[in-house]
Design a protein around this motif. Structure first.
Motif, PDB file in Angstrom:
ATOM      1  N   PHE A 128       0.817  -1.221   0.000  1.00  0.00           N
ATOM      2  CA  PHE A 128       0.000   0.000   0.000  1.00  0.00           C
ATOM      3  C   PHE A 128       0.852   1.274   0.000  1.00  0.00           C
ATOM      4  N   GLY A 129       2.010   1.261  -0.688  1.00  0.00           N
ATOM      5  CA  GLY A 129       2.790   2.481  -0.889  1.00  0.00           C
ATOM      6  C   GLY A 129       3.585   2.911   0.328  1.00  0.00           C
ATOM      7  N   SER A 130       4.026   4.185   0.293  1.00  0.00           N
ATOM      8  CA  SER A 130       4.976   4.646   1.304  1.00  0.00           C
ATOM      9  C   SER A 130       4.329   5.435   2.440  1.00  0.00           C
ATOM     10  N   VAL A 135      10.347  -3.368   0.033  1.00  0.00           N
ATOM     11  CA  VAL A 135      10.728  -4.423  -0.927  1.00  0.00           C
ATOM     12  C   VAL A 135      10.858  -3.793  -2.315  1.00  0.00           C
ATOM     13  N   GLN A 136      11.434  -4.564  -3.247  1.00  0.00           N
ATOM     14  CA  GLN A 136      11.581  -4.032  -4.616  1.00  0.00           C
ATOM     15  C   GLN A 136      10.302  -4.339  -5.398  1.00  0.00           C
ATOM     16  N   GLN A 137       9.323  -3.469  -5.243  1.00  0.00           N
ATOM     17  CA  GLN A 137       8.001  -3.743  -5.849  1.00  0.00           C
ATOM     18  C   GLN A 137       8.055  -4.015  -7.366  1.00  0.00           C
ATOM     19  N   PRO A 138       8.744  -3.170  -8.148  1.00  0.00           N
ATOM     20  CA  PRO A 138       8.735  -3.441  -9.601  1.00  0.00           C
ATOM     21  C   PRO A 138       9.302  -4.815  -9.934  1.00  0.00           C
ATOM     22  N   PHE A 163      -0.537   6.666  -7.394  1.00  0.00           N
ATOM     23  CA  PHE A 163      -0.355   6.877  -8.829  1.00  0.00           C
ATOM     24  C   PHE A 163       0.848   6.089  -9.379  1.00  0.00           C
ATOM     25  N   GLY A 164       1.928   5.987  -8.575  1.00  0.00           N
ATOM     26  CA  GLY A 164       3.099   5.212  -9.022  1.00  0.00           C
ATOM     27  C   GLY A 164       2.744   3.733  -9.161  1.00  0.00           C
ATOM     28  N   GLU A 187       2.589   1.022 -12.406  1.00  0.00           N
ATOM     29  CA  GLU A 187       3.333  -0.250 -12.341  1.00  0.00           C
ATOM     30  C   GLU A 187       2.379  -1.430 -12.516  1.00  0.00           C
ATOM     31  N   LEU A 210      -6.562   6.876   0.543  1.00  0.00           N
ATOM     32  CA  LEU A 210      -6.613   8.333   0.739  1.00  0.00           C
ATOM     33  C   LEU A 210      -6.475   9.095  -0.569  1.00  0.00           C
ATOM     34  N   GLN A 267      -6.106   8.307  -4.571  1.00  0.00           N
ATOM     35  CA  GLN A 267      -6.240   6.848  -4.762  1.00  0.00           C
ATOM     36  C   GLN A 267      -7.691   6.445  -5.069  1.00  0.00           C
ATOM     37  N   ASN A 289      -8.264   7.285  -8.750  1.00  0.00           N
ATOM     38  CA  ASN A 289      -7.454   6.365  -9.568  1.00  0.00           C
ATOM     39  C   ASN A 289      -8.170   5.017  -9.663  1.00  0.00           C
TER      40      ASN A 289
HETATM   41  O1  UDX Z   1       7.682  -1.786  -0.337  1.00  0.00           O
HETATM   42  C1  UDX Z   1       7.553  -0.991  -1.273  1.00  0.00           C
HETATM   43  C2  UDX Z   1       6.447  -0.091  -1.384  1.00  0.00           C
HETATM   44  C3  UDX Z   1       6.410   0.771  -2.459  1.00  0.00           C
HETATM   45  N1  UDX Z   1       7.400   0.772  -3.388  1.00  0.00           N
HETATM   46  C4  UDX Z   1       7.384   1.746  -4.499  1.00  0.00           C
HETATM   47  O2  UDX Z   1       7.042   3.017  -3.995  1.00  0.00           O
HETATM   48  C5  UDX Z   1       6.219   3.701  -4.903  1.00  0.00           C
HETATM   49  C6  UDX Z   1       4.935   4.080  -4.170  1.00  0.00           C
HETATM   50  O3  UDX Z   1       4.304   5.096  -4.876  1.00  0.00           O
HETATM   51  P1  UDX Z   1       2.740   5.223  -4.994  1.00  0.00           P
HETATM   52  O4  UDX Z   1       2.460   6.436  -5.810  1.00  0.00           O
HETATM   53  O5  UDX Z   1       2.156   3.973  -5.469  1.00  0.00           O
HETATM   54  O6  UDX Z   1       2.235   5.350  -3.521  1.00  0.00           O
HETATM   55  P2  UDX Z   1       2.547   6.319  -2.277  1.00  0.00           P
HETATM   56  O7  UDX Z   1       1.516   5.959  -1.271  1.00  0.00           O
HETATM   57  O8  UDX Z   1       3.940   6.168  -1.851  1.00  0.00           O
HETATM   58  O9  UDX Z   1       2.324   7.777  -2.927  1.00  0.00           O
HETATM   59  C7  UDX Z   1       1.748   8.981  -2.513  1.00  0.00           C
HETATM   60  O10 UDX Z   1       1.989   9.871  -3.643  1.00  0.00           O
HETATM   61  C8  UDX Z   1       1.346   9.504  -4.850  1.00  0.00           C
HETATM   62  C9  UDX Z   1      -0.157   9.453  -4.662  1.00  0.00           C
HETATM   63  O11 UDX Z   1      -0.786   8.990  -5.826  1.00  0.00           O
HETATM   64  C10 UDX Z   1      -0.514   8.543  -3.501  1.00  0.00           C
HETATM   65  O12 UDX Z   1      -1.898   8.635  -3.268  1.00  0.00           O
HETATM   66  C11 UDX Z   1       0.232   8.948  -2.261  1.00  0.00           C
HETATM   67  O13 UDX Z   1      -0.068   8.079  -1.178  1.00  0.00           O
HETATM   68  C12 UDX Z   1       5.953   2.757  -6.066  1.00  0.00           C
HETATM   69  O14 UDX Z   1       6.772   3.120  -7.143  1.00  0.00           O
HETATM   70  C13 UDX Z   1       6.370   1.376  -5.528  1.00  0.00           C
HETATM   71  O15 UDX Z   1       6.932   0.538  -6.509  1.00  0.00           O
HETATM   72  C14 UDX Z   1       8.441  -0.102  -3.303  1.00  0.00           C
HETATM   73  O16 UDX Z   1       9.321  -0.140  -4.184  1.00  0.00           O
HETATM   74  N2  UDX Z   1       8.483  -0.948  -2.237  1.00  0.00           N
END
Ligand code: UDX
Length: 480
Positions: A295-297, A356-359, A376-377, A381, A395, A398, A401
């Motif tokens: 669920f992102g960062s 973790v390395q999600q991609p 959005f990231g 992906e 939140l 999201q 999206n």
């Molecule tokens: O363990 C992990 C978690 C995440 N990631 C990477 O971290 C990135 C997360 O980015 P996301 O945009 O999906 O999500 P975040 O929650 O971090 O982003 C934030 O900014 C962008 C907005 O669209 C989101 O709503 C907001 O929460 C992705 O590229 C994902 O590959 C990892 O590499 N490892």
């Protein structure tokens, strides 16, 4: 080109851009990707970043001869952890303090821009930028790194959310319920005609964050972003017409100024292999059989939500890899596991509390389903992966999206939630996941086919190149 000092020393066919993104990796990284695109065509970029974070960004600078980092020392604000620089260093509940620190850098950024004299400055949350760049002849571009749909839905003039109505929306505001109900539907003229675009619990989450007035800036987050969209010369969005065309047109009409699109925001090419430990673990399972969840960062689940989700994974009877932060009140994921869970899923489940390395995980042949918050990231992906997509937004953008992927494009399914508070059950979750993974299920087949077609369209290199050429040519028009 403008007649300022800097541009006169440059080739007239190129320009000098400054970048001042919000201090979150989800913003700094796409701004650097945009910088690489500009530098690929010979343009010079001055990139402002918090000092320590430059080390993290440096490896993604593909044109060090053209892209220069300028360090910013983030001031301390009471309540921020010492040394905090980006959203990765703070809990989302104190993001207003980092916004205050960002605002306090205003004079420093102003003097940097005055000295550097770029032709154009790209920014997102720094709404005060055009007030001094316009008199200096520096053009300003508000660059959005979240979906066009979320801007079109919430942040347009036809929403008619002025300071007074925002005050009514505040936690003790007099008109909270009525305004919340209004926000569940789209603004007048919004491109799609769906009866409910946001659920009640989603509106509550958005307004509790977006309407809170920041004591240092004197503005709510909502005002900060809409003021910026009004004041800039151009709006730029990290998206493409193939996914969000009607929303981009709507924003253009609403703000009466050009909206530039960078094109498909394709994930970076993988440069490192997946960590051996995880590659070996995933390698134990058959192709396309493992469920991956992250669920992102930013977002942290409550403990009851965290446990319900894990029990949902258990109920699927499929192998799973869950990478989530420890829930609220816990320091490790291990202490938050449901009773007996570890023993019951030992052979087929991993719950990991670190990064973790999600991609790389999404590209592993054993992974067949991505349960995502649709940041959005992660959204891009997911679209570029071969996985089935299951959505659980938490939140901000999201939610919209999710509506694009599950509604407009029909490439994903969304987990059903309770209207009032967003609660989900392990049973509905596992039923939905089992359905999308069942190769004979008509809905699963439909979203897989739609997803395959869209991935093919987006990965066409000619499409990406035509967006870049068009984008840069429009910036030339602006700065000439
Ligand atoms: O363990 C992990 C978690 C995440 N990631 C990477 O971290 C990135 C997360 O980015 P996301 O945009 O999906 O999500 P975040 O929650 O971090 O982003 C934030 O900014 C962008 C907005 O669209 C989101 O709503 C907001 O929460 C992705 O590229 C994902 O590959 C990892 O590499 N490892």
């Amino acid at each position: 080109m403008s007649t300022n000092d800097n541009s006169s020393s440059m080739d007239k066919s190129t320009f000098h851009a400054a970048m001042h993104p919000w201090f979150a990796m989800g913003h700094l990284t796409p701004f650097l990707h945009l910088s690489n695109k500009l530098a690929e065509k010979g343009n010079k970029v001055s990139f402002f970043s918090p000092r320590k974070t430059i080390t993290k960004l440096q490896p993604s600078n593909l044109y060090p001869n053209l892209i220069t980092f300028y360090p910013l020392d983030v001031p301390h604000v009471d309540g921020l952890p010492h040394g905090a620089e980006t959203m990765s260093d703070v809990h989302i509940s104190i993001s207003h303090l980092l916004i205050a620190a960002y605002y306090l850098l205003k004079d420093h950024v102003q003097s940097l821009l005055t000295d550097l004299k770029p032709n154009v400055v790209f920014y997102d949350f720094a709404e005060w930028i055009p007030s001094f760049t316009t008199p200096l002849g520096i053009k300003s571009i508000h660059h959005t790194v979240v979906s066009a749909a979320s801007t079109a839905y919430l942040l347009v003039p036809s929403r008619q959310l002025d300071s007074a109505s925002i005050a009514r929306l505040s936690p003790n505001g007099e008109d909270k319920t009525n305004t919340e109900i209004k926000l569940m539907g789209p603004p007048p003229g919004f491109p799609l005609n769906s009866p409910v675009m946001l659920h009640r619990h989603e509106v509550k989450t958005i307004t509790s964050f977006a309407t809170r007035k920041n004591e240092v800036t004197g503005l709510s987050f909502y005002e900060q972003v809409t003021n910026s969209l009004k004041a800039c010369d151009y709006i730029s969005i990290r998206t493409c017409r193939e996914i969000e065309g009607p929303y981009c047109d709507y924003i253009e009409t609403q703000y009466g100024k050009p909206v530039l699109l960078t094109g498909p925001a394709l994930p970076e090419k993988l440069t490192k292999p997946l960590e051996e430990k995880w590659a070996n673990w995933l390698g134990m399972f058959s192709p396309g059989s493992v469920l991956y969840c992250a669920f992102g960062s930013e977002w942290v689940l409550r403990k009851d939500q965290f446990q319900e989700l894990l029990l949902g994974f258990e109920l699927t009877e499929m192998p799973f890899f869950v990478a989530l932060k420890p829930p609220v009140g816990c320091t490790t994921v291990e202490e938050a596991l449901p009773d007996g869970f570890e023993e019951r899923v030992r052979q087929r489940g991993v719950v990991h509390g670190g990064w973790v390395q999600q991609p790389q995980i999404l590209a592993h042949p054993s992974v067949g389903c991505f349960v995502t918050h649709c940041g959005f990231g992660s959204m891009w992906e997911a679209l570029m992966s071969h996985c089935q997509i299951v959505l659980m937004p938490h939140l901000g953008d999201q939610f919209m999206n999710t509506r694009i992927l599950a509604g407009d494009l029909k490439v994903a399914l969304e987990v059903e939630r309770r209207e009032e508070d967003g609660w989900f059950t392990k049973e509905t979750f596992s039923r939905l996941v089992k359905g999308v993974m069942d190769e004979t299920n008509p809905i699963g087949i439909e979203i897989r086919e739609n997803h395959n077609k869209l991935r093919e369209t987006l990965s066409n290199t000619a499409l990406e190149n035509s967006y870049t050429d068009n984008y840069i040519s429009k910036i030339h028009d602006l700065v000439k």
